[in-house]
Design an enzyme around this catalytic site. Structure first.
Site, PDB file in Angstrom:
ATOM      1  N   TRP A 101       0.693  -0.812  -0.021  1.00  0.00           N
ATOM      2  CA  TRP A 101       0.106   0.295   0.577  1.00  0.00           C
ATOM      3  C   TRP A 101       1.227   1.116   0.210  1.00  0.00           C
ATOM      4  O   TRP A 101       0.647   2.269  -0.623  1.00  0.00           O
ATOM      5  CB  TRP A 101      -1.114   0.228   0.860  1.00  0.00           C
ATOM      6  CG  TRP A 101      -1.874  -1.224   0.980  1.00  0.00           C
ATOM      7  CD1 TRP A 101      -2.646  -1.881   1.857  1.00  0.00           C
ATOM      8  CD2 TRP A 101      -3.204  -1.186   0.209  1.00  0.00           C
ATOM      9  NE1 TRP A 101      -3.215  -2.521   1.882  1.00  0.00           N
ATOM     10  CE2 TRP A 101      -3.396  -2.172   0.412  1.00  0.00           C
ATOM     11  CE3 TRP A 101      -3.366  -0.830  -0.967  1.00  0.00           C
ATOM     12  CZ2 TRP A 101      -4.441  -3.183  -0.895  1.00  0.00           C
ATOM     13  CZ3 TRP A 101      -3.920  -1.158  -1.887  1.00  0.00           C
ATOM     14  CH2 TRP A 101      -4.738  -2.704  -1.231  1.00  0.00           C
ATOM     15  N   ASP A 171      -1.400   6.578   6.263  1.00  0.00           N
ATOM     16  CA  ASP A 171      -2.411   6.007   6.106  1.00  0.00           C
ATOM     17  C   ASP A 171      -2.692   4.498   7.145  1.00  0.00           C
ATOM     18  O   ASP A 171      -2.269   4.026   7.308  1.00  0.00           O
ATOM     19  CB  ASP A 171      -2.063   4.656   4.804  1.00  0.00           C
ATOM     20  CG  ASP A 171      -3.167   3.626   4.045  1.00  0.00           C
ATOM     21  OD1 ASP A 171      -4.165   3.486   4.922  1.00  0.00           O
ATOM     22  OD2 ASP A 171      -2.749   3.086   3.169  1.00  0.00           O
ATOM     23  N   LYS A 195     -11.582  -1.483   7.081  1.00  0.00           N
ATOM     24  CA  LYS A 195     -11.307  -2.541   6.997  1.00  0.00           C
ATOM     25  C   LYS A 195     -11.136  -2.967   8.919  1.00  0.00           C
ATOM     26  O   LYS A 195     -11.847  -3.375   9.224  1.00  0.00           O
ATOM     27  CB  LYS A 195      -9.650  -1.872   7.696  1.00  0.00           C
ATOM     28  CG  LYS A 195      -9.270  -1.875   6.291  1.00  0.00           C
ATOM     29  CD  LYS A 195      -8.654  -3.025   5.230  1.00  0.00           C
ATOM     30  CE  LYS A 195      -8.675  -2.721   3.836  1.00  0.00           C
ATOM     31  NZ  LYS A 195      -7.733  -1.879   3.163  1.00  0.00           N
TER      32      LYS A 195
HETATM   33  C1  PLP Z   1      -7.075  -1.948   1.958  1.00  0.00           C
HETATM   34  C2  PLP Z   1      -5.913  -0.839   1.878  1.00  0.00           C
HETATM   35  C3  PLP Z   1      -6.201   0.213   1.177  1.00  0.00           C
HETATM   36  C4  PLP Z   1      -6.842   0.308  -0.030  1.00  0.00           C
HETATM   37  O1  PLP Z   1      -7.779   0.764   0.539  1.00  0.00           O
HETATM   38  P1  PLP Z   1      -9.507   0.772  -0.905  1.00  0.00           P
HETATM   39  O2  PLP Z   1     -10.072   1.836  -0.152  1.00  0.00           O
HETATM   40  O3  PLP Z   1      -9.515  -0.401  -1.006  1.00  0.00           O
HETATM   41  O4  PLP Z   1      -9.093   1.819  -1.815  1.00  0.00           O
HETATM   42  C5  PLP Z   1      -4.754   1.318   1.932  1.00  0.00           C
HETATM   43  N1  PLP Z   1      -4.154   1.183   2.562  1.00  0.00           N
HETATM   44  C6  PLP Z   1      -4.195   0.244   3.184  1.00  0.00           C
HETATM   45  C7  PLP Z   1      -3.405   0.493   4.411  1.00  0.00           C
HETATM   46  C8  PLP Z   1      -4.974  -0.465   2.820  1.00  0.00           C
HETATM   47  O5  PLP Z   1      -5.375  -1.626   4.504  1.00  0.00           O
END
Ligand code: PLP
Length: 360
Positions: A101, A171, A195
């Site tokens: 990511w 993030d 998540k």
């Molecule tokens: C799942 C995830 C993403 C991507 O998320 P989307 O909503 O599918 O774009 C980005 N960063 C992390 C840490 C993730 O777990």
């Protein structure tokens, strides 16, 4: 009705209580005679829903007044572009690469300016967090970027990097609301909610006010400008209205559990049950350096692909689902987010013990 123990990395388990409440309100929300799905986002009842969601999130995370909370769409992935578009004044940013990511965010940022990979744990398949106490931060960096909890590899920053005064962008998709954080240490923290918070379709951006302006890259689409959403209270256009409503319910559920301190204690207890077992097992083994282990995502392997597959199959039949590791790394991964009850983890470990006995 049979609920399973769902160890999915995302979209993931939600509190059963929240799902039941939403079900009860499906046809008639609070005397309106309609579902929240059918409601104008400009209506009074909806305004109350989004206002309460924001207020509860602010309370849970202790978000200072000089930070805006934005409820947006496009997932975490869209922020990979929005962040450089809004923040790259000098067109320079530093990225710490701790997994896929972070790497995707870094690759995206390169389209808009100079993105520097100033640290990486790629040399050991992202199984650890690099030392970030004295990194070569670029003098004119607009920000330093991290992925705080690495969903795929199961690592977590236990200490934030020393950004040498630069703005930190994080993030937090897979550790959102799993423990208290000091919001003042960040310029931006953001995450997709699927998540640890709610249904897919909502991304929450918490951003310090001085980072919001009209001074964005000229190519920035209106919908990716933080200022547009901040000025309009996340209602510039139709927001992911139903998703925000569910997030709001989860915030209330978290408050009822005792807030983020209580969640942290609960999450530590849950994770310890699984990690302690992995440390004493002769069959299963964790893949992450101990000090960098995530409380949320726990990858493990047997060391033999066929046995991994056999375990996943047997576990699924026993009601422990979505334990397959990410397609790029294989093995297993148990995601044990806020809403995974401790009984789920205890029963999974008991199942693994039994599997080990039968296979030694
Ligand atoms: C799942 C995830 C993403 C991507 O998320 P989307 O909503 O599918 O774009 C980005 N960063 C992390 C840490 C993730 O777990």
């Amino acid at each position: 009705m049979a609920r399973v123990y769902n160890f999915s990395a995302g979209p993931a388990v939600l509190p059963e209580e929240v799902l039941r409440e939403a079900a009860a309100e499906m046809l008639d929300y609070n005397g309106t005679g309609m579902s929240v799905m059918e409601m104008s986002h400009r209506s009074k009842p909806y305004q109350r829903i989004i206002d309460e969601a924001e207020a509860d999130l602010r309370e849970l995370m202790n978000i200072p007044a000089n930070y805006k909370v934005l409820f947006l769409q496009g997932g975490a992935s869209q922020q990979f572009a929005a962040i450089p578009m809004n923040l790259m004044k000098n067109k320079v940013a530093d990225y710490i690469i701790t997994g896929q990511w972070a790497k995707k965010a870094y690759e995206e940022a390169k389209k808009y300016g100079t993105a520097n990979a100033i640290a990486s744990s790629a040399d050991q398949t992202f199984s650890y967090i690099p030392d970030c106490s004295d990194l070569p931060i670029s003098e004119n960096a607009d920000y330093v970027y991290i992925c705080e909890n690495n969903t795929i590899y199961g690592t977590k920053f236990k200490q934030l990097p020393n950004t040498k005064g630069k703005v930190l962008v994080s993030d937090v998709s897979s550790c959102f609301l799993s423990e208290p954080v000091d919001v003042t240490k960040y310029g931006i923290l953001y995450g997709g909610v699927q998540k640890n918070i709610g249904p897919a379709g909502v991304v929450i951006v918490i951003i310090r006010e001085d980072l919001i302006s009209d001074d964005v890259l000229p190519c920035t689409p209106t919908m990716l400008k933080y200022k547009i959403h901040a000025d309009n209270g996340s209602l510039y256009n139709t927001p992911p209205a139903y998703g925000i409503y569910i997030c709001g319910k989860v915030f209330k559920w978290l408050k009822k559990q005792g807030g983020l301190e209580a969640m942290k204690a609960y999450n530590e207890k849950k994770a310890a049950i699984l990690y302690d077992f992995l440390d004493r097992s002769k069959l299963f083994k964790g893949t992450v350096r101990k000090e960098d282990r995530s409380l949320m995502n726990v990858p493990f392997v047997t060391g033999r692909e066929e046995l991994d597959a056999e375990f996943i199959k047997a576990a699924t039949e026993a009601g422990f689902v979505n334990l397959k590791g990410h397609r790029t790394v294989g093995g297993m991964r148990a995601s044990i987010y806020n809403a995974m009850p401790i009984e789920g983890v205890k029963k999974l470990v008991a199942f693994m013990e039994e599997f080990e006995k039968q296979h030694s």
